[in-house]
Design a protein around this motif. Structure first.
Motif, PDB file in Angstrom:
ATOM      1  N   SER A 225       3.834 -14.719  -1.606  1.00  0.00           N
ATOM      2  CA  SER A 225       3.806 -13.861  -0.433  1.00  0.00           C
ATOM      3  C   SER A 225       4.651 -12.575  -0.566  1.00  0.00           C
ATOM      4  CB  SER A 225       4.912 -14.741   0.603  1.00  0.00           C
ATOM      5  OG  SER A 225       4.338 -16.083   1.103  1.00  0.00           O
ATOM      6  N   LYS A 226       4.675 -11.957  -1.662  1.00  0.00           N
ATOM      7  CA  LYS A 226       5.185 -10.710  -2.007  1.00  0.00           C
ATOM      8  C   LYS A 226       4.158  -9.534  -1.550  1.00  0.00           C
ATOM      9  CE  LYS A 226       8.592 -12.174  -5.392  1.00  0.00           C
ATOM     10  NZ  LYS A 226       9.089 -11.645  -6.901  1.00  0.00           N
ATOM     11  N   LEU A 227       3.029  -9.941  -1.684  1.00  0.00           N
ATOM     12  CA  LEU A 227       1.877  -9.009  -1.274  1.00  0.00           C
ATOM     13  C   LEU A 227       0.908  -9.424  -0.118  1.00  0.00           C
ATOM     14  CD1 LEU A 227       0.882  -7.916  -5.029  1.00  0.00           C
ATOM     15  CD2 LEU A 227       2.421  -6.601  -3.489  1.00  0.00           C
ATOM     16  N   ALA A 228       0.517  -8.598   0.769  1.00  0.00           N
ATOM     17  CA  ALA A 228      -0.602  -8.729   1.449  1.00  0.00           C
ATOM     18  C   ALA A 228      -2.129  -8.038   0.907  1.00  0.00           C
ATOM     19  CB  ALA A 228      -0.537  -7.839   2.826  1.00  0.00           C
TER      20      ALA A 228
ATOM     21  N   ASN B 265       2.674  -4.003  -0.406  1.00  0.00           N
ATOM     22  CA  ASN B 265       3.870  -4.522  -0.672  1.00  0.00           C
ATOM     23  C   ASN B 265       4.475  -4.797   0.737  1.00  0.00           C
ATOM     24  OD1 ASN B 265       7.147  -4.313  -0.403  1.00  0.00           O
ATOM     25  ND2 ASN B 265       6.630  -4.499  -2.495  1.00  0.00           N
ATOM     26  N   VAL B 266       4.631  -6.189   1.094  1.00  0.00           N
ATOM     27  CA  VAL B 266       4.935  -6.801   2.392  1.00  0.00           C
ATOM     28  C   VAL B 266       6.335  -6.079   2.726  1.00  0.00           C
ATOM     29  CG1 VAL B 266       5.678  -8.796   3.824  1.00  0.00           C
ATOM     30  CG2 VAL B 266       3.784  -8.747   1.991  1.00  0.00           C
ATOM     31  N   GLU B 267       7.373  -5.824   1.762  1.00  0.00           N
ATOM     32  CA  GLU B 267       8.567  -5.326   2.388  1.00  0.00           C
ATOM     33  C   GLU B 267       8.567  -3.830   2.613  1.00  0.00           C
ATOM     34  OE1 GLU B 267      11.157  -6.971   2.871  1.00  0.00           O
ATOM     35  OE2 GLU B 267      10.075  -8.894   2.017  1.00  0.00           O
ATOM     36  N   SER B 268       8.015  -3.030   1.754  1.00  0.00           N
ATOM     37  CA  SER B 268       7.960  -1.373   2.168  1.00  0.00           C
ATOM     38  C   SER B 268       6.482  -1.267   3.015  1.00  0.00           C
ATOM     39  CB  SER B 268       7.782  -0.932   0.656  1.00  0.00           C
ATOM     40  OG  SER B 268       6.481  -1.221  -0.043  1.00  0.00           O
TER      41      SER B 268
ATOM     42  N   ARG C 162       3.391 -14.882   6.715  1.00  0.00           N
ATOM     43  CA  ARG C 162       3.863 -15.163   5.362  1.00  0.00           C
ATOM     44  C   ARG C 162       4.212 -16.442   5.226  1.00  0.00           C
ATOM     45  NH1 ARG C 162       8.041 -10.873   2.915  1.00  0.00           N
ATOM     46  NH2 ARG C 162       8.330 -11.655   0.959  1.00  0.00           N
ATOM     47  N   ALA C 163       4.322 -17.085   3.784  1.00  0.00           N
ATOM     48  CA  ALA C 163       4.722 -18.516   3.728  1.00  0.00           C
ATOM     49  C   ALA C 163       6.235 -18.431   4.029  1.00  0.00           C
ATOM     50  CB  ALA C 163       4.903 -18.591   2.227  1.00  0.00           C
ATOM     51  N   ASP C 164       7.051 -17.467   4.205  1.00  0.00           N
ATOM     52  CA  ASP C 164       8.442 -17.634   4.393  1.00  0.00           C
ATOM     53  C   ASP C 164       8.633 -17.471   5.982  1.00  0.00           C
ATOM     54  OD1 ASP C 164       8.305 -15.039   4.816  1.00  0.00           O
ATOM     55  OD2 ASP C 164       9.846 -14.517   3.336  1.00  0.00           O
ATOM     56  N   ASP C 165       7.447 -17.180   6.833  1.00  0.00           N
ATOM     57  CA  ASP C 165       7.505 -16.969   8.287  1.00  0.00           C
ATOM     58  C   ASP C 165       8.255 -15.696   8.669  1.00  0.00           C
ATOM     59  OD1 ASP C 165       6.162 -19.492   8.423  1.00  0.00           O
ATOM     60  OD2 ASP C 165       7.786 -20.556   8.710  1.00  0.00           O
ATOM     61  N   MET C 166       8.420 -14.753   7.671  1.00  0.00           N
ATOM     62  CA  MET C 166       9.269 -13.555   8.121  1.00  0.00           C
ATOM     63  C   MET C 166       8.253 -12.484   8.503  1.00  0.00           C
ATOM     64  SD  MET C 166      12.400 -14.610   7.911  1.00  0.00           S
ATOM     65  CE  MET C 166      13.227 -12.962   7.882  1.00  0.00           C
TER      66      MET C 166
ATOM     67  N   SER D 166      -8.278  -1.610  10.342  1.00  0.00           N
ATOM     68  CA  SER D 166      -6.517  -1.383  10.113  1.00  0.00           C
ATOM     69  C   SER D 166      -6.237  -2.739   9.728  1.00  0.00           C
ATOM     70  CB  SER D 166      -6.097  -0.863  11.282  1.00  0.00           C
ATOM     71  OG  SER D 166      -6.251  -1.529  12.625  1.00  0.00           O
ATOM     72  N   ILE D 167      -4.775  -2.803   9.265  1.00  0.00           N
ATOM     73  CA  ILE D 167      -4.159  -3.949   9.000  1.00  0.00           C
ATOM     74  C   ILE D 167      -2.539  -3.622   9.304  1.00  0.00           C
ATOM     75  CG2 ILE D 167      -3.164  -5.666   7.155  1.00  0.00           C
ATOM     76  CD1 ILE D 167      -6.062  -5.859   7.633  1.00  0.00           C
ATOM     77  N   HIS D 168      -2.116  -4.664   9.923  1.00  0.00           N
ATOM     78  CA  HIS D 168      -0.609  -4.275  10.521  1.00  0.00           C
ATOM     79  C   HIS D 168       0.283  -5.582   9.988  1.00  0.00           C
ATOM     80  CE1 HIS D 168      -2.775  -1.677  13.450  1.00  0.00           C
ATOM     81  NE2 HIS D 168      -3.725  -2.600  13.295  1.00  0.00           N
ATOM     82  N   VAL D 169       1.453  -5.147   9.694  1.00  0.00           N
ATOM     83  CA  VAL D 169       1.994  -6.279   9.349  1.00  0.00           C
ATOM     84  C   VAL D 169       3.590  -5.887  10.185  1.00  0.00           C
ATOM     85  CG1 VAL D 169       3.512  -7.368   7.478  1.00  0.00           C
ATOM     86  CG2 VAL D 169       1.418  -6.387   6.721  1.00  0.00           C
ATOM     87  N   TRP D 170       4.077  -6.972  10.649  1.00  0.00           N
ATOM     88  CA  TRP D 170       4.990  -6.901  11.581  1.00  0.00           C
ATOM     89  C   TRP D 170       6.269  -8.152  11.014  1.00  0.00           C
ATOM     90  CZ3 TRP D 170       3.709  -4.555  16.380  1.00  0.00           C
ATOM     91  CH2 TRP D 170       2.727  -4.416  16.570  1.00  0.00           C
ATOM     92  N   ASP D 171       7.326  -7.735  11.395  1.00  0.00           N
ATOM     93  CA  ASP D 171       8.474  -8.523  11.118  1.00  0.00           C
ATOM     94  C   ASP D 171       8.705  -9.452  12.014  1.00  0.00           C
ATOM     95  OD1 ASP D 171      11.416  -9.307  11.349  1.00  0.00           O
ATOM     96  OD2 ASP D 171      11.724  -7.879   9.259  1.00  0.00           O
ATOM     97  N   VAL D 172       8.774 -10.617  11.795  1.00  0.00           N
ATOM     98  CA  VAL D 172       8.766 -11.517  12.965  1.00  0.00           C
ATOM     99  C   VAL D 172      10.124 -11.590  13.415  1.00  0.00           C
ATOM    100  CG1 VAL D 172       8.518 -14.164  13.444  1.00  0.00           C
ATOM    101  CG2 VAL D 172       7.185 -12.774  11.733  1.00  0.00           C
TER     102      VAL D 172
END
Length: 399
Positions: free
Chosen positions: A23-26, A41-44, A366-370, A380-386
């Protein structure tokens, strides 16, 4: 609440979408042109390394269970294996005479099965040696779907009017081919390989013992012209099926009888899913409504979850138009509209919406649901903080 973490923008439509097992990378893959796969990088929210050019559209991205191998299928005739850590091509598995269509890893990651369009063969590959295991399995007709058992001992395949199972070591058929009316579009083993499920363009979903007991089909209480979606409860005791008719059938596997009255809808039902604990069934339909149900009584749970567009049939725009969190507390849906919607996974109460510039084609948690990832048909790809529901940075558009 939920907040968008990142957006990863692409110039072309994205179909391939996955998280690495840790779950560290998309990971995203474009469906047109030369087929670019990118790691984020999911975090950055930043792209990690250069994009991988696979030379054809990236339709399916599959990781081995331990995440050490990434298999890619698309428009080319070779299965591509990549080291996702080093971003290097490990091997091209050649042998098919058509575009690679389906891939399936065994549960231990030792074997990979592949099929291709207009190619009546199933090929099994040793992931360690990158070599084909013995001669291909030849099928009398086209192959539409394939699944390897968790232990890799059996491979299951479906085509037009038939289902086959082979021993992967001896290459002998396990029992005789099963004749099933219609085009078999999906086959799937259960977790211990004791049973498997088949779905075809008929009025029946069937569960079979691995001995291929041809007398154990599940016949739906009322016929449907086409079955679009099937789901097995986490404890393997129930099977649910939805299709072109305006209803969903829930059947007890052991008795082969209806578990509850059919769930009545106002349109076809392209998606049926059990919650992680099996206490709820989610249906998403062409009537632009998602609904939670009690599988034991057939009673609706909570209010209808209304959308502004219909849900698409699996395989039309993608198979990932909804996702439960691991504990079932959250539910994300993506109809064919520019809005992703977050709901309470137990009551169906709306929690948040996430507006995009173009229609959605998929979602993933993401596996940790975060974190939550969404992809759109503009590439486009969008990543959101749950947790916070906020967007961290602008979209990233792939070239």
């Amino acid at each position: 609440g939920v907040r968008e973490v990142h957006q990863f923008s692409h110039p072309r439509a994205v179909i391939g979408l996955a998280f690495t097992p840790d779950s560290k990378l998309a990971v995203t893959g474009t469906a047109q042109g030369e087929g670019m796969i990118r790691f984020w990088n999911v975090e950055s929210g930043r792209q990690v390394g250069d994009a991988i050019k696979i030379g054809s559209r990236a339709i399916e991205i599959e990781f081995s269970p331990d995440g050490s191998i990434m298999a890619v299928s698309g428009g080319g005739q070779a299965v591509q294996l990549w080291d996702p850590g080093k971003r290097t091509l490990i091997a091209r598995l050649r042998g098919h005479t058509g575009a690679i269509s389906r891939l399936s890893f065994s549960g231990d990651g030792r074997l990979l099965a592949s099929t291709a369009l207009d190619d009546p063969t199933i090929r099994i590959w040793n992931v360690g040696t990158k070599q084909q295991v013995d001669d291909p399995i030849r099928v009398d007709g086209s192959v539409h779907c394939v699944d390897l058992s968790g232990d890799g001992k059996y491979v299951l395949a479906g085509g037009f009017g038939q289902v086959w199972m082979w021993d992967t070591v001896t290459r002998h058929l396990v029992g005789l081919p099963i004749d099933i009316p219609g085009e078999v579009m999906n086959v799937e083993f259960n977790s211990d390989q004791s049973q498997f499920l088949t779905a075809a363009f008929t009025d029946e979903v069937r569960i079979w013992e691995t001995a291929l007991d041809a007398d154990s089909p599940i016949t739906l209480p009322q016929p449907q012209q086409r079955i679009f979606s099937i789901a097995v409860s986490p404890d393997s005791n129930l099977v649910a099926a939805g299709g072109s008719a305006n209803r969903v059938a829930i059947v007890d596997v052991s008795t082969r009888k209806p578990k509850s009255p059919e769930l009545q809808r106002k349109g076809s039902v392209p998606h049926v899913h059990f919650s992680p604990n099996g206490a709820r069934i989610l249906t998403c339909g062409a009537d632009q409504v998602a609904q939670l149900w009690d599988p034991n009584t057939g009673a609706p749970l909570g209010k209808p979850m209304k959308h502004e567009a219909a849900f698409q049939i699996n395989g039309d725009t993608g198979r990932d138009q909804l996702a439960f969190s691991r504990n079932g507390a959250l539910l994300i849906t993506a109809a064919r509209e520019p809005v992703a919607r977050l709901w309470d996974g137990r009551t169906g109460e709306p929690l948040s919406t996430f507006t995009h510039d173009s229609n959605l084609t998929g979602v993933a948690l993401r596996a940790d649901d975060m974190s939550l990832a969404t992809c759109c048909d503009d590439g486009s790809i969008h990543v959101w903080d749950v947790q916070t529901g906020q967007r961290i940075r602008p979209p990233i558009q792939c070239e």
